[in-house]
Every structure is written in C-alpha cells, then in structure tokens.
Scaffold this motif. Structure first.
Motif, PDB file in Angstrom:
ATOM      1  N   SER A   1       0.933  -1.326   0.071  1.00  0.00           N
ATOM      2  CA  SER A   1      -0.111  -0.177  -0.151  1.00  0.00           C
ATOM      3  C   SER A   1       0.852   1.348  -0.091  1.00  0.00           C
ATOM      4  O   SER A   1       1.941   1.362   0.500  1.00  0.00           O
ATOM      5  N   GLY A   2       0.376   2.269  -0.339  1.00  0.00           N
ATOM      6  CA  GLY A   2       0.868   3.388  -0.437  1.00  0.00           C
ATOM      7  C   GLY A   2      -0.043   4.665   0.040  1.00  0.00           C
ATOM      8  O   GLY A   2      -1.424   4.270   0.196  1.00  0.00           O
ATOM      9  N   ILE A   3      -0.037   6.031  -0.301  1.00  0.00           N
ATOM     10  CA  ILE A   3      -1.051   7.009   0.109  1.00  0.00           C
ATOM     11  C   ILE A   3      -1.124   8.161  -1.051  1.00  0.00           C
ATOM     12  O   ILE A   3       0.034   8.511  -1.754  1.00  0.00           O
ATOM     13  N   ARG A   4      -2.050   8.662  -1.409  1.00  0.00           N
ATOM     14  CA  ARG A   4      -2.469   9.604  -2.294  1.00  0.00           C
ATOM     15  C   ARG A   4      -3.089  10.828  -1.523  1.00  0.00           C
ATOM     16  O   ARG A   4      -4.251  10.670  -0.736  1.00  0.00           O
ATOM     17  N   ILE A   5      -2.736  11.829  -1.593  1.00  0.00           N
ATOM     18  CA  ILE A   5      -3.483  12.919  -0.944  1.00  0.00           C
ATOM     19  C   ILE A   5      -4.141  13.736  -2.166  1.00  0.00           C
ATOM     20  O   ILE A   5      -3.691  14.161  -3.068  1.00  0.00           O
TER      21      ILE A   5
END
Ligand SMILES: NC(=O)c1ccc[n+]([C@@H]2O[C@H](COP(=O)([O-])OP(=O)(O)OC[C@H]3O[C@@H](n4cnc5c(N)ncnc54)[C@H](OP(=O)(O)O)[C@@H]3O)[C@@H](O)[C@H]2O)c1
Length: 231
Positions: free
Chosen positions: A218-222
């Motif tokens: 998993s990763g993050i997007r803002i």
C-alpha cells in the motif's frame, strides 16, 4: 555548496531495501549515488548490484558511511531506528557543514521485539526530530520517503504514492521534494514543519498493518489540493 546538478547523493544504510530502492530510482534518473554502509565491501557489492539494474551509464559507487558523508552534502538516512542515534553520533565528525540530511527512518516497534505495525514513542517526537538533534550545527534535516514501499521501489513499476516532506528548512524541503519527484509515479507535497514527521511515521506503521492484512504494497495519495501543491 556545490552545483546541485553534479552533487552526489549519499544513501547511508543503502545496502538495505529502502535505501537501495531509492538509490536505484535516482540512479536511473541520472543522479550520482554513493551507497553507504558500515562495511565498505558490503557497500561496494550493493552499489554494483544497483548499477547492474540501473544500467551501465548509471553512476553508483559504494563506500563506508563516513567516507560517503565526507564526499557528499546530500545525505539520505535509511537505517533501522535502533541504529539511528549511534550511527549519527559516529558520523558527526564526517558530516560536512551545510549538508542536508533527509531522514526516512521509522521508529517501528519491531526493532525492539514489538510489532512492525506499531511505532515506538520517540522522546523528541519522531525519528527525524531525533536526527535533527544529533547532526552538526548548520546541517538541515528533512523527513521524507517513509510511506514508499521498498519492494515496489526495487522493481520497475511506477510507484502509486505521494511523498510528504516535512522540514523546518525551506531549502531542505525543496531538495527532498525535487528528489521525490524524480521517482516515477511519485508526487511530492510540502508537509510543513519537521514535527509533522511523527505522523508520517505512524502512517508507515498503518501501511505495514494494511499490507499484512490484505497482502499488498500500500501507499498513500493526498487529494483535493490545488495543482501547485504537488511537485
Ligand atoms: N523497507 C521499507 O519498505 C521502508 C519504507 C519506508 C521507510 N523505511 C525505513 O527506512 C529504514 C531502512 O529500512 P530497511 O528496510 O532498508 O532496513 P534494514 O534493511 O533493516 O536496514 C538498512 C541498512 O541499515 C544498516 N543497519 C542495520 N542495522 C544498523 C545499525 N544498528 N546501525 C547502523 N546501520 C545499521 C544496514 O546496512 P550495513 O549493515 O550495510 O551498514 C542495513 O542494510 C528503516 O528505518 C525503515 O523503517 C523502510
């Protein structure tokens, strides 16, 4: 400071998956990389492997951590939290005045026999704030790259993740964001003061928990920021 275009990037602890993955992506983008290790031979072997993966034109060499500090004024720290303070104390005499240290350390409980999906309490607030206390005066610290999966970094695919950069120094923040933006698929965002790094570390622990639960990377997007907020 030397010309930014020709400045080497020393990745301290670059023999591990996080540092090696960052080094690989930057080597592919044409940066001059110095892999640092506690052992010069291990650094050399890791550098050769990265060079093979990045292509013959790439510039990657390996050396002991203090030699890497002495040869660069951009330092990226990718070691386990339990080794961070001791290493920085050892390296202090070798770190050049005016250097920028970009810290990716996450204080995971796993290092002291706890769970990887949980962070330790750090007296200073975060690993990056601890680093800021330990570097020589005049050396700026930025926190970045905590939320990138080393597994994906070490492959060929673009990352699907934003990199939030926290620093009390505008130049350090700018530099870290420009390096983040060299990684395919990554957008860099100014995350404000260094004290916000504690949240970045906690997000990593959450992502590790999600990876275990759902068997992924998993990763993050803002979302929702104006275009100018993303580099
Ligand atoms: N893995 C990830 O996906 C990921 C993602 C984001 C952030 N991070 C963070 O980035 C850091 C590095 O992660 P990693 O998975 O690459 O870690 P790692 O493989 O455990 O360690 C990286 C390198 O640090 C050096 N090292 C190990 N113990 C040390 C000690 N006690 N003192 C000094 N150096 C030591 C070793 O290099 P030598 O033996 O060659 O010196 C090792 O190859 C950690 O703080 C981690 O939380 C990891």
């Amino acid at each position: 400071m030397s010309d930014p275009a020709s400045r080497p990037i020393a990745v301290l602890g670059g023999t591990g998956p996080a540092g090696a993955g960052l080094a690989l992506r930057w080597a592919r983008s044409g940066e001059n990389i110095l892999i640092g290790s506690r052992d010069a031979q291990r650094a050399h072997e890791a550098a050769e492997k990265i060079k093979r993966e990045a292509g013959n034109q790439s510039r990657v060499s390996g050396m002991e951590n203090s030699a890497a500090c002495a040869a660069a004024d951009i330092l990226v720290l990718t070691v386990p939290f339990e080794g961070q303070a001791t290493l920085l104390k050892q390296l202090k005499p070798a770190i050049r005045p005016g250097s920028i240290l970009i810290d990716a350390t996450v204080a995971l409980a796993a290092g002291v026999g706890g769970r990887a999906s949980r962070t330790l309490g750090v007296w200073q607030g975060s690993s990056a704030q601890q680093a800021a206390e330990l570097v020589p005066k005049g050396v700026s610290v930025a926190a970045a790259f905590h939320n990138l999966s080393a597994e994906i970094l070490n492959g060929d695919e673009a990352l699907d993740c934003d990199v939030i950069v926290c620093s009390d120094d505008a130049n350090a923040s700018q530099l870290a964001r420009s390096l983040a933006a060299k990684i395919p698929g990554v957008r860099a965002i100014d995350g404000g003061k260094l004290e916000n790094a504690r949240t970045l570390e906690q997000i990593t622990a959450l992502l590790i928990g999600l990876n275990i639960r759902h068997k992924g990377h998993s990763g993050i997007r803002i979302t929702g920021l104006p275009d100018g907020a993303y580099v």
